[in-house]
Design a protein around this motif. Sequence first.
Motif, PDB file in Angstrom:
ATOM      1  N   GLU A  66      -4.818 -12.745  -5.584  1.00 14.06           N
ATOM      2  CA  GLU A  66      -4.775 -12.162  -4.242  1.00 14.06           C
ATOM      3  C   GLU A  66      -3.891 -10.921  -4.262  1.00 14.06           C
ATOM      4  O   GLU A  66      -2.881 -10.886  -4.978  1.00 14.06           O
ATOM      5  CB  GLU A  66      -4.149 -13.146  -3.250  1.00 14.06           C
ATOM      6  CG  GLU A  66      -4.864 -14.460  -3.116  1.00 14.06           C
ATOM      7  CD  GLU A  66      -4.149 -15.408  -2.151  1.00 14.06           C
ATOM      8  OE1 GLU A  66      -2.986 -15.142  -1.774  1.00 14.06           O
ATOM      9  OE2 GLU A  66      -4.768 -16.412  -1.776  1.00 14.06           O
ATOM     10  N   TYR A  68     -11.399  -9.792   1.701  1.00 10.70           N
ATOM     11  CA  TYR A  68     -11.396 -11.179   2.164  1.00 10.70           C
ATOM     12  C   TYR A  68     -12.354 -11.427   3.322  1.00 10.70           C
ATOM     13  O   TYR A  68     -12.836 -12.548   3.518  1.00 10.70           O
ATOM     14  CB  TYR A  68      -9.983 -11.626   2.527  1.00 10.70           C
ATOM     15  CG  TYR A  68      -9.512 -11.185   3.903  1.00 10.70           C
ATOM     16  CD1 TYR A  68      -9.453 -12.094   4.953  1.00 10.70           C
ATOM     17  CD2 TYR A  68      -9.132  -9.870   4.147  1.00 10.70           C
ATOM     18  CE1 TYR A  68      -9.023 -11.698   6.210  1.00 10.70           C
ATOM     19  CE2 TYR A  68      -8.709  -9.468   5.400  1.00 10.70           C
ATOM     20  CZ  TYR A  68      -8.650 -10.384   6.426  1.00 10.70           C
ATOM     21  OH  TYR A  68      -8.239  -9.993   7.668  1.00 10.70           O
ATOM     22  N   TRP A  88     -12.648  -7.459  -7.474  1.00 11.07           N
ATOM     23  CA  TRP A  88     -11.888  -7.555  -6.231  1.00 11.07           C
ATOM     24  C   TRP A  88     -12.820  -7.351  -5.050  1.00 11.07           C
ATOM     25  O   TRP A  88     -13.575  -6.389  -5.006  1.00 11.07           O
ATOM     26  CB  TRP A  88     -10.773  -6.520  -6.220  1.00 11.07           C
ATOM     27  CG  TRP A  88      -9.702  -6.831  -7.210  1.00 11.07           C
ATOM     28  CD1 TRP A  88      -9.653  -6.421  -8.504  1.00 11.07           C
ATOM     29  CD2 TRP A  88      -8.548  -7.627  -6.995  1.00 11.07           C
ATOM     30  NE1 TRP A  88      -8.527  -6.917  -9.105  1.00 11.07           N
ATOM     31  CE2 TRP A  88      -7.818  -7.660  -8.188  1.00 11.07           C
ATOM     32  CE3 TRP A  88      -8.038  -8.321  -5.887  1.00 11.07           C
ATOM     33  CZ2 TRP A  88      -6.620  -8.351  -8.332  1.00 11.07           C
ATOM     34  CZ3 TRP A  88      -6.841  -9.009  -6.023  1.00 11.07           C
ATOM     35  CH2 TRP A  88      -6.147  -9.016  -7.229  1.00 11.07           C
ATOM     36  N   LEU A  91      -4.267 -21.373  -6.347  1.00 14.20           N
ATOM     37  CA  LEU A  91      -5.038 -20.515  -7.241  1.00 14.20           C
ATOM     38  C   LEU A  91      -5.202 -21.229  -8.566  1.00 14.20           C
ATOM     39  O   LEU A  91      -4.229 -21.778  -9.072  1.00 14.20           O
ATOM     40  CB  LEU A  91      -4.333 -19.178  -7.474  1.00 14.20           C
ATOM     41  CG  LEU A  91      -4.274 -18.209  -6.305  1.00 14.20           C
ATOM     42  CD1 LEU A  91      -3.484 -16.978  -6.693  1.00 14.20           C
ATOM     43  CD2 LEU A  91      -5.658 -17.817  -5.837  1.00 14.20           C
ATOM     44  N   ILE A 132     -11.718 -17.836  -6.485  1.00 13.87           N
ATOM     45  CA  ILE A 132     -10.645 -16.858  -6.312  1.00 13.87           C
ATOM     46  C   ILE A 132      -9.603 -17.105  -7.391  1.00 13.87           C
ATOM     47  O   ILE A 132      -9.121 -18.231  -7.550  1.00 13.87           O
ATOM     48  CB  ILE A 132      -9.991 -16.964  -4.918  1.00 13.87           C
ATOM     49  CG1 ILE A 132     -10.985 -16.574  -3.832  1.00 13.87           C
ATOM     50  CG2 ILE A 132      -8.730 -16.098  -4.842  1.00 13.87           C
ATOM     51  CD1 ILE A 132     -10.420 -16.685  -2.414  1.00 13.87           C
ATOM     52  N   GLY A 184      -1.255 -18.494  -4.044  1.00 21.30           N
ATOM     53  CA  GLY A 184      -1.519 -17.091  -3.763  1.00 21.30           C
ATOM     54  C   GLY A 184      -0.380 -16.476  -2.961  1.00 21.30           C
ATOM     55  O   GLY A 184       0.103 -17.093  -2.008  1.00 21.30           O
ATOM     56  N   ARG A 198      -9.268 -10.202  -2.673  1.00 16.19           N
ATOM     57  CA  ARG A 198      -9.264 -11.398  -3.515  1.00 16.19           C
ATOM     58  C   ARG A 198     -10.050 -11.089  -4.788  1.00 16.19           C
ATOM     59  O   ARG A 198     -11.161 -10.558  -4.723  1.00 16.19           O
ATOM     60  CB  ARG A 198      -9.925 -12.588  -2.801  1.00 16.19           C
ATOM     61  CG  ARG A 198      -9.343 -12.905  -1.435  1.00 16.19           C
ATOM     62  CD  ARG A 198      -7.895 -13.380  -1.501  1.00 16.19           C
ATOM     63  NE  ARG A 198      -7.340 -13.604  -0.175  1.00 16.19           N
ATOM     64  CZ  ARG A 198      -6.548 -12.761   0.461  1.00 16.19           C
ATOM     65  NH1 ARG A 198      -6.207 -11.606  -0.083  1.00 16.19           N
ATOM     66  NH2 ARG A 198      -6.078 -13.046   1.661  1.00 16.19           N
TER      67      ARG A 198
END
Length: 165
Positions: free
Chosen positions: A72, A91, A88, A33, A69, A26, A77
Amino acid sequence: MNFKLIVVAAGFLLTTSLSAFAQERGPETNLPLPRFVSMKASEGNARRGPSLTHRIDWVFTVKDQPLEITAEHGHWRRVRDREGAGGWIHYSLLSGVRTALVEKDMLDMRATPDGTAMVVAHLERGVVAQIDECRPEWCKLKAGGYRGWVPKSHIWGVKEGEVLE
């Protein structure tokens, strides 16, 4: 970033993606990720894009629900649940505490990571349990006051082969 690895072997040109060799990271956290997290809050809006100006597409309403996730951007996230719903989310609504969703009805929770070990509880499909640890084939979960081992193949919230201590 998607790099290509080019190998010339015995006169043949072989090209493969480096994603098989190096996991994507990320840009904000430098964490792998995709990766799993859980809902810290009991409610969280999943938006079409990474800001408050974007439309809400989905609302997560289960505290501790595992989420994956996939991207980012700043403090946002991009997450998805087991069914692929998501968007989205800020965080601050997420936690690094690892949880799992039981995918098999009346899943046997066992005293040790062995298919013949004593059954300590039966978990209903859809139960969200906290992950204590995972070995390549089994995970130790905590749910409803019980602790025990379940086959990793019957839960969602941990990658195949992932080991957690």
